[in-house]
Scaffold this active site. Structure first.
Site, PDB file in Angstrom:
ATOM      1  N   THR A 260       3.015 -12.499   3.087  1.00 22.40           N
ATOM      2  CA  THR A 260       1.975 -12.998   2.160  1.00 22.40           C
ATOM      3  C   THR A 260       2.730 -14.365   1.652  1.00 22.40           C
ATOM      4  O   THR A 260       3.810 -14.578   2.095  1.00 22.40           O
ATOM      5  CB  THR A 260       1.890 -12.032   0.797  1.00 22.40           C
ATOM      6  OG1 THR A 260       0.844 -12.610   0.003  1.00 22.40           O
ATOM      7  CG2 THR A 260       2.998 -11.736   0.063  1.00 22.40           C
TER       8      THR A 260
ATOM      9  N   ASP B  77       0.753  -1.219  -0.040  1.00 23.86           N
ATOM     10  CA  ASP B  77       0.013  -0.025  -0.062  1.00 23.86           C
ATOM     11  C   ASP B  77       0.864   1.159  -0.046  1.00 23.86           C
ATOM     12  O   ASP B  77       0.492   2.109   0.659  1.00 23.86           O
ATOM     13  CB  ASP B  77      -0.899  -0.032   1.206  1.00 23.86           C
ATOM     14  CG  ASP B  77      -1.748  -1.229   1.190  1.00 23.86           C
ATOM     15  OD1 ASP B  77      -2.238  -1.789   0.064  1.00 23.86           O
ATOM     16  OD2 ASP B  77      -2.165  -1.704   2.486  1.00 23.86           O
TER      17      ASP B  77
ATOM     18  N   GLN C 232       2.366  -5.777  -3.232  1.00 25.18           N
ATOM     19  CA  GLN C 232       2.858  -6.077  -1.601  1.00 25.18           C
ATOM     20  C   GLN C 232       3.782  -5.262  -1.488  1.00 25.18           C
ATOM     21  O   GLN C 232       4.242  -4.475  -2.189  1.00 25.18           O
ATOM     22  CB  GLN C 232       2.617  -7.262  -1.159  1.00 25.18           C
ATOM     23  CG  GLN C 232       1.432  -8.307  -1.072  1.00 25.18           C
ATOM     24  CD  GLN C 232       0.962  -8.579  -2.428  1.00 25.18           C
ATOM     25  OE1 GLN C 232       1.711  -9.548  -2.955  1.00 25.18           O
ATOM     26  NE2 GLN C 232      -0.277  -8.684  -2.770  1.00 25.18           N
TER      27      GLN C 232
ATOM     28  N   GLY D 260      -4.237  -4.305  -4.188  1.00 33.93           N
ATOM     29  CA  GLY D 260      -5.172  -3.392  -4.761  1.00 33.93           C
ATOM     30  C   GLY D 260      -4.417  -2.005  -5.007  1.00 33.93           C
ATOM     31  O   GLY D 260      -3.766  -1.431  -4.099  1.00 33.93           O
ATOM     32  N   HIS D 261      -4.455  -1.908  -6.341  1.00 35.39           N
ATOM     33  CA  HIS D 261      -3.613  -0.456  -6.657  1.00 35.39           C
ATOM     34  C   HIS D 261      -4.504   0.304  -7.211  1.00 35.39           C
ATOM     35  O   HIS D 261      -5.295   0.286  -8.114  1.00 35.39           O
ATOM     36  CB  HIS D 261      -2.587  -0.928  -7.900  1.00 35.39           C
ATOM     37  CG  HIS D 261      -1.427  -1.726  -7.224  1.00 35.39           C
ATOM     38  ND1 HIS D 261      -0.800  -2.620  -8.101  1.00 35.39           N
ATOM     39  CD2 HIS D 261      -0.841  -2.260  -6.097  1.00 35.39           C
ATOM     40  CE1 HIS D 261       0.222  -3.358  -7.504  1.00 35.39           C
ATOM     41  NE2 HIS D 261      -0.013  -3.065  -6.237  1.00 35.39           N
TER      42      HIS D 261
ATOM     43  N   LYS E 206       2.374   2.218  -5.015  1.00 35.80           N
ATOM     44  CA  LYS E 206       2.940   1.771  -6.290  1.00 35.80           C
ATOM     45  C   LYS E 206       2.118   2.050  -7.524  1.00 35.80           C
ATOM     46  O   LYS E 206       2.447   2.207  -8.353  1.00 35.80           O
ATOM     47  CB  LYS E 206       3.366   0.237  -6.217  1.00 35.80           C
ATOM     48  CG  LYS E 206       4.192  -0.236  -5.127  1.00 35.80           C
ATOM     49  CD  LYS E 206       4.391  -1.787  -4.858  1.00 35.80           C
ATOM     50  CE  LYS E 206       3.121  -2.445  -4.396  1.00 35.80           C
ATOM     51  NZ  LYS E 206       2.803  -2.178  -3.074  1.00 35.80           N
TER      52      LYS E 206
HETATM   53  P1  IMP Z   1      -2.550 -12.822   1.712  1.00 37.98           P
HETATM   54  O1  IMP Z   1      -1.670 -12.245   0.888  1.00 37.98           O
HETATM   55  O2  IMP Z   1      -3.959 -12.467   1.456  1.00 37.98           O
HETATM   56  O3  IMP Z   1      -2.369 -14.152   2.025  1.00 37.98           O
HETATM   57  O4  IMP Z   1      -2.379 -12.029   3.160  1.00 37.98           O
HETATM   58  C1  IMP Z   1      -1.213 -11.955   3.956  1.00 37.98           C
HETATM   59  C2  IMP Z   1      -0.804 -10.654   4.496  1.00 37.98           C
HETATM   60  O5  IMP Z   1      -0.496  -9.685   3.495  1.00 37.98           O
HETATM   61  C3  IMP Z   1      -1.935 -10.040   5.415  1.00 37.98           C
HETATM   62  O6  IMP Z   1      -1.597  -9.366   6.374  1.00 37.98           O
HETATM   63  C4  IMP Z   1      -2.545  -9.061   4.317  1.00 37.98           C
HETATM   64  O7  IMP Z   1      -3.204  -7.910   4.785  1.00 37.98           O
HETATM   65  C5  IMP Z   1      -1.275  -8.645   3.630  1.00 37.98           C
HETATM   66  N1  IMP Z   1      -1.366  -8.255   2.202  1.00 37.98           N
HETATM   67  C6  IMP Z   1      -1.704  -8.823   1.112  1.00 37.98           C
HETATM   68  N2  IMP Z   1      -1.621  -8.348  -0.139  1.00 37.98           N
HETATM   69  C7  IMP Z   1      -1.713  -6.858   0.377  1.00 37.98           C
HETATM   70  C8  IMP Z   1      -1.508  -5.487  -0.324  1.00 37.98           C
HETATM   71  O8  IMP Z   1      -1.687  -5.663  -1.429  1.00 37.98           O
HETATM   72  N3  IMP Z   1      -1.474  -4.682   0.648  1.00 37.98           N
HETATM   73  C9  IMP Z   1      -1.210  -4.669   1.846  1.00 37.98           C
HETATM   74  N4  IMP Z   1      -1.300  -5.716   2.613  1.00 37.98           N
HETATM   75  C10 IMP Z   1      -1.399  -6.913   1.539  1.00 37.98           C
END
Ligand code: IMP
Length: 440
Positions: free
Chosen positions: A243, A16, A228, A43-44, A19
């Site tokens: 992640t 976040d 990420q 989420g961009h 990017k």
């Molecule tokens: P997952 O990627 O859904 O497995 O989540 C694992 C961790 O990564 C969690 O803490 C999510 O909130 C974080 N996370 C995954 N994608 C994003 C992103 O695009 N932005 C911020 N945090 C993310």
């Protein structure tokens, strides 16, 4: 050695960082924008002339006509999410026809992955990761366990006995685990869905590694778009609160099938402060007061899940870590304007931990959680001028320039781009910066 100039853009905090805006800003100078990891957990958000676009799977370069967007083998793809995103873009007037290429080696995210994720998070109880619930982790688990289903299994050789056996095996294994008939998937229905995906996916599917190799040989430049951030990287982040992919530059080679010399420069993205969504240690987190102000001023709510983001001061310990593990040449610092209202701003310079000062984050998660940040106070610029919307370095208040200088000194790399608002235009490109060759 590649003769083209390819740039990697990666998050240097917990995701976040903004990017999407920076990729969108630079994309018009590239022929190709390529995603190499993650999935629709990302989420961009990009705002162009007042219109907002939220991209999850499709590279942010899609908003520029003529730019080809590539989704590499390192990405996990939920076709339902992909199709929904394509439909939304088309409703918003963006032409995606013939502009999206998907690797035949990318793994699918299917409904049973979401069921498995729900189960895993429930079983973790108080230790839950706080995932995005999109089925990303279980899809990567299937890939590493070698029973995942790839795009290439669905397109072309559909309805083969191998595909049928794989879907049946995965769905039945999932159902055994969830032990709840009412939530269980019917394997034949899942197979049906998978088979029906083929025709819509087929025109987009290719051997991405070969495509990119040919593109580079014919002088086309590539922007590698990370999702990420470094602290969410499965190896270099705050494991296990991470992640399931390598969101650092190492993931570019494996996630797209390109060699390391294809990466000619690395731009790391940091916010002027720090945020995190989900659970896990966050040394500079501010639970109330300033933390709440940062959340409100910065509209810090997740683009994928809508969850409020945890907020805190800029942490140069993690930024330095991100610079090192990514080989970052230069930074883009976003949301400087969010700090406009503060009289005093703090930067974390090190962690107090067990009687010593740490200058890089420890691997042990409990040790990291016990770290106390050491802060340097920096005067704010609220009584001088606002930075909001400024497009020229020289117009920045002197205290803001000093803040940027301290970030550069503490991270050891120059700041090339400063973002002072959500719009494309609200950006300072600093003279002589790393990104200059990509802007001409
Ligand atoms: P997952 O990627 O859904 O497995 O989540 C694992 C961790 O990564 C969690 O803490 C999510 O909130 C974080 N996370 C995954 N994608 C994003 C992103 O695009 N932005 C911020 N945090 C993310």
């Amino acid at each position: 050695m590649s003769s083209t100039k390819n740039l990697a853009i990666v998050g240097a905090q917990w995701g976040d960082e903004g990017k999407g805006k920076i990729v969108d800003l630079l994309a018009r100078n590239f022929r190709i924008v390529a995603r190499f990891q993650g999935g629709h957990n990302a989420g961009h958000t990009v705002i162009v002339d007042g219109s907002q676009f939220v991209l999850h799977l499709i590279p942010s370069g899609i908003l520029h006509p003529g730019v080809v967007c590539v989704i590499g083998n390192g990405v996990v793809i939920d076709p339902a999410a992909l199709f929904a995103e394509l439909d939304l873009l088309s409703e918003q007037g963006i032409d995606t026809e013939d502009r999206i290429l998907i690797s035949d080696r990318a793994h699918l995210v299917l409904p049973y992955h979401r069921d498995l994720e729900k189960l895993a998070e429930t079983r973790r109880g108080v230790n839950r990761i706080g995932t995005t619930s999109q089925g990303i982790g279980p899809s990567y688990e299937d890939k590493i366990s070698r029973h995942g289903i790839r795009i290439g299994d669905v397109v072309g050789a559909i309805s083969t006995s191998r595909l049928k056996a794989a879907v049946r095996g995965n769905v039945e294994a999932c159902n055994r685990l969830i032990e709840a008939d009412e939530d269980s998937e019917e394997w034949s229905a899942v197979l049906d869905t998978v088979v029906r995906l083929g025709p819509r996916l087929a025109p987009m599917v290719t051997d991405v590694s070969t495509y990119l190799d040919n593109a580079m040989r014919t002088g086309k430049s590539i922007l590698f778009e990370g999702a990420q951030g470094a602290m969410l990287d499965v190896d270099h982040g705050t494991y296990p609160y991470v992640t399931s992919s390598n969101s650092t530059t190492g993931g570019i080679c494996t996630g797209l099938g390109v060699g390391p010399r294809a990466i000619n420069g690395v731009l790391g993205i940091v916010k002027a402060y720090t945020t995190r969504v989900g659970a896990g240690p966050f040394p500079t987190e501010l639970v109330e007061g300033v933390g709440d102000q940062l959340r409100v001023f910065g509209s810090e709510f997740g683009a994928t899940t809508g969850r409020p983001r945890r907020c805190g001061w800029f942490d140069s310990v993690i930024a330095r870590h991100a610079v090192r593990v990514n080989g970052i040449d230069s930074l883009a610092l976003t949301k400087l304007d969010v700090l406009d209202e503060f009289e005093e701003i703090y930067i974390c310079t090190g962690y107090k931990c067990g009687g010593s000062i740490l200058t890089s984050p420890p691997a042990n998660i409990d040790q990291l959680a016990s770290c106390v940040p050491e802060y340097e106070a920096i005067p704010g610029w609220c009584n001088e001028a606002k930075t909001s919307g400024i497009q020229n370095d020289k117009e920045l208040p002197s205290a803001a320039r000093y803040y940027l200088k301290r970030v550069e000194e503490l991270t050891g790399v120059p700041i090339s781009i400063v973002s002072t608002g959500a719009e494309r235009s609200e950006t300072i490109i600093r003279s002589g910066s790393l990104v200059a060759p990509w802007l001409t």
